[in-house]
Scaffold this motif. Structure first.
Motif, PDB file in Angstrom:
ATOM      1  N   LYS A  90     -34.838  93.774  15.060  1.00 24.13           N
ATOM      2  CA  LYS A  90     -33.830  93.079  14.251  1.00 24.13           C
ATOM      3  C   LYS A  90     -34.307  92.889  12.814  1.00 24.13           C
ATOM      4  O   LYS A  90     -33.514  92.929  11.875  1.00 24.13           O
ATOM      5  CB  LYS A  90     -33.468  91.727  14.861  1.00 24.13           C
ATOM      6  CG  LYS A  90     -32.499  91.829  16.005  1.00 24.13           C
ATOM      7  CD  LYS A  90     -32.024  90.465  16.434  1.00 24.13           C
ATOM      8  CE  LYS A  90     -31.131  90.566  17.657  1.00 24.13           C
ATOM      9  NZ  LYS A  90     -30.722  89.246  18.133  1.00 24.13           N
ATOM     10  N   TRP A  91     -35.605  92.645  12.637  1.00 18.07           N
ATOM     11  CA  TRP A  91     -36.156  92.504  11.288  1.00 18.07           C
ATOM     12  C   TRP A  91     -35.916  93.793  10.494  1.00 18.07           C
ATOM     13  O   TRP A  91     -35.471  93.755   9.352  1.00 18.07           O
ATOM     14  CB  TRP A  91     -37.633  92.157  11.338  1.00 18.07           C
ATOM     15  CG  TRP A  91     -38.304  92.096  10.001  1.00 18.07           C
ATOM     16  CD1 TRP A  91     -39.249  92.950   9.528  1.00 18.07           C
ATOM     17  CD2 TRP A  91     -38.088  91.139   8.961  1.00 18.07           C
ATOM     18  NE1 TRP A  91     -39.630  92.595   8.263  1.00 18.07           N
ATOM     19  CE2 TRP A  91     -38.933  91.479   7.887  1.00 18.07           C
ATOM     20  CE3 TRP A  91     -37.260  90.028   8.827  1.00 18.07           C
ATOM     21  CZ2 TRP A  91     -38.977  90.749   6.696  1.00 18.07           C
ATOM     22  CZ3 TRP A  91     -37.299  89.302   7.640  1.00 18.07           C
ATOM     23  CH2 TRP A  91     -38.156  89.658   6.596  1.00 18.07           C
ATOM     24  N   SER A  92     -36.189  94.911  11.118  1.00 18.88           N
ATOM     25  CA  SER A  92     -35.981  96.207  10.453  1.00 18.88           C
ATOM     26  C   SER A  92     -34.511  96.438  10.132  1.00 18.88           C
ATOM     27  O   SER A  92     -34.171  96.904   9.047  1.00 18.88           O
ATOM     28  CB  SER A  92     -36.502  97.344  11.330  1.00 18.88           C
ATOM     29  OG  SER A  92     -37.892  97.223  11.513  1.00 18.88           O
ATOM     30  N   GLU A  93     -33.624  96.110  11.065  1.00 16.65           N
ATOM     31  CA  GLU A  93     -32.181  96.288  10.860  1.00 16.65           C
ATOM     32  C   GLU A  93     -31.644  95.427   9.722  1.00 16.65           C
ATOM     33  O   GLU A  93     -30.803  95.866   8.953  1.00 16.65           O
ATOM     34  CB  GLU A  93     -31.405  95.853  12.118  1.00 16.65           C
ATOM     35  CG  GLU A  93     -31.423  96.799  13.265  1.00 16.65           C
ATOM     36  CD  GLU A  93     -30.762  96.153  14.498  1.00 16.65           C
ATOM     37  OE1 GLU A  93     -29.924  95.230  14.355  1.00 16.65           O
ATOM     38  OE2 GLU A  93     -31.114  96.572  15.608  1.00 16.65           O
ATOM     39  N   ASN A  94     -32.101  94.193   9.652  1.00 23.36           N
ATOM     40  CA  ASN A  94     -31.538  93.208   8.727  1.00 23.36           C
ATOM     41  C   ASN A  94     -32.182  93.201   7.356  1.00 23.36           C
ATOM     42  O   ASN A  94     -31.766  92.426   6.493  1.00 23.36           O
ATOM     43  CB  ASN A  94     -31.624  91.801   9.329  1.00 23.36           C
ATOM     44  CG  ASN A  94     -30.533  91.548  10.329  1.00 23.36           C
ATOM     45  OD1 ASN A  94     -29.414  91.241   9.961  1.00 23.36           O
ATOM     46  ND2 ASN A  94     -30.858  91.718  11.606  1.00 23.36           N
TER      47      ASN A  94
ATOM     48  N   TYR B 278     -32.969  96.834   1.830  1.00 22.80           N
ATOM     49  CA  TYR B 278     -32.880  96.345   0.454  1.00 22.80           C
ATOM     50  C   TYR B 278     -32.239  97.351  -0.492  1.00 22.80           C
ATOM     51  O   TYR B 278     -32.402  97.265  -1.699  1.00 22.80           O
ATOM     52  CB  TYR B 278     -34.270  95.946  -0.051  1.00 22.80           C
ATOM     53  CG  TYR B 278     -34.874  94.805   0.750  1.00 22.80           C
ATOM     54  CD1 TYR B 278     -34.311  93.542   0.714  1.00 22.80           C
ATOM     55  CD2 TYR B 278     -35.982  95.007   1.561  1.00 22.80           C
ATOM     56  CE1 TYR B 278     -34.848  92.492   1.441  1.00 22.80           C
ATOM     57  CE2 TYR B 278     -36.527  93.964   2.294  1.00 22.80           C
ATOM     58  CZ  TYR B 278     -35.955  92.712   2.228  1.00 22.80           C
ATOM     59  OH  TYR B 278     -36.484  91.672   2.957  1.00 22.80           O
ATOM     60  N   ASP B 279     -31.458  98.285   0.057  1.00 19.02           N
ATOM     61  CA  ASP B 279     -30.819  99.295  -0.789  1.00 19.02           C
ATOM     62  C   ASP B 279     -29.762  98.706  -1.720  1.00 19.02           C
ATOM     63  O   ASP B 279     -29.456  99.280  -2.754  1.00 19.02           O
ATOM     64  CB  ASP B 279     -30.163 100.386   0.070  1.00 19.02           C
ATOM     65  CG  ASP B 279     -31.202 101.240   0.788  1.00 19.02           C
ATOM     66  OD1 ASP B 279     -32.374 101.241   0.350  1.00 19.02           O
ATOM     67  OD2 ASP B 279     -30.838 101.893   1.775  1.00 19.02           O
TER      68      ASP B 279
ATOM     69  N   ALA C 116     -26.389  94.707  -6.091  1.00 17.42           N
ATOM     70  CA  ALA C 116     -25.161  93.978  -5.765  1.00 17.42           C
ATOM     71  C   ALA C 116     -25.482  92.537  -5.351  1.00 17.42           C
ATOM     72  O   ALA C 116     -24.783  91.602  -5.748  1.00 17.42           O
ATOM     73  CB  ALA C 116     -24.400  94.689  -4.650  1.00 17.42           C
ATOM     74  N   ILE C 117     -26.535  92.364  -4.583  1.00 15.54           N
ATOM     75  CA  ILE C 117     -26.933  91.024  -4.161  1.00 15.54           C
ATOM     76  C   ILE C 117     -27.349  90.206  -5.380  1.00 15.54           C
ATOM     77  O   ILE C 117     -26.976  89.033  -5.510  1.00 15.54           O
ATOM     78  CB  ILE C 117     -28.064  91.091  -3.115  1.00 15.54           C
ATOM     79  CG1 ILE C 117     -27.516  91.688  -1.813  1.00 15.54           C
ATOM     80  CG2 ILE C 117     -28.686  89.724  -2.874  1.00 15.54           C
ATOM     81  CD1 ILE C 117     -28.567  92.004  -0.767  1.00 15.54           C
ATOM     82  N   ALA C 118     -28.086  90.802  -6.305  1.00 16.25           N
ATOM     83  CA  ALA C 118     -28.512  90.098  -7.516  1.00 16.25           C
ATOM     84  C   ALA C 118     -27.296  89.630  -8.324  1.00 16.25           C
ATOM     85  O   ALA C 118     -27.296  88.530  -8.886  1.00 16.25           O
ATOM     86  CB  ALA C 118     -29.415  90.989  -8.358  1.00 16.25           C
TER      87      ALA C 118
END
Length: 143
Positions: free
Chosen positions: A119-123, A126-127, A131-133
């Motif tokens: 789940k850590w890998s899935e979630n 950071y591509d 947009a998040i910034a």
């Protein structure tokens, strides 16, 4: 403040080693509960009390507020570390987070997140950080 990423394993009895860097900040008693995105969250008692007050302030007349509070509180459990620095993760919480063997513990400011490695890998893709910034800028976070 908790920060960093640590890989560990959870044993067949459900015991998980808490990284030594986190232990002092956790104190003698702490709270383990469901977290968002399919992880578990560990709160030092002081931080849990702050979070609890925020949940108590939610209006009981709002169905989403009741669900939100229930999500965190119903599965919450008070924990202590054993002599080896381990915590026993209840079966219901292990099942919720999909914890079977490989686990990632991450510091996230006022809490520790406990993830199954998968789940850590899935979630943590950071591509889309640009947009998040931009979204963070709308919330007043400017870097």
């Amino acid at each position: 403040m908790f920060m960093g990423e640590y890989s560990h394993t959870i044993d067949t009895k459900g015991r998980l080693i808490i990284p030594s860097k986190f232990r002092e900040e956790l104190g003698d008693e702490f709270v383990l509960t469901k977290g968002l995105d399919g992880c578990l969250s560990i709160y030092p008692m002081e931080q849990w009390k702050i979070f609890e007050k925020k949940l108590e302030a939610l209006p009981l007349t709002n169905k989403n507020a009741r669900k939100f509070s229930r999500f965190f509180v119903a599965g919450a459990t008070t924990c202590e570390l054993d002599r080896q620095g381990r915590v026993l993760v209840p079966a219901t919480l292990r099942e919720f987070a999909g914890l079977e063997k490989d686990v990632v513990l991450t510091g996230n400011l006022n809490r520790i997140e406990v993830w199954s490695k998968a789940k850590w890998s899935e979630n943590n893709d950071y591509d889309d950080m640009d947009a998040i910034a931009e979204d963070m800028q709308e919330m007043g976070i400017i870097i």
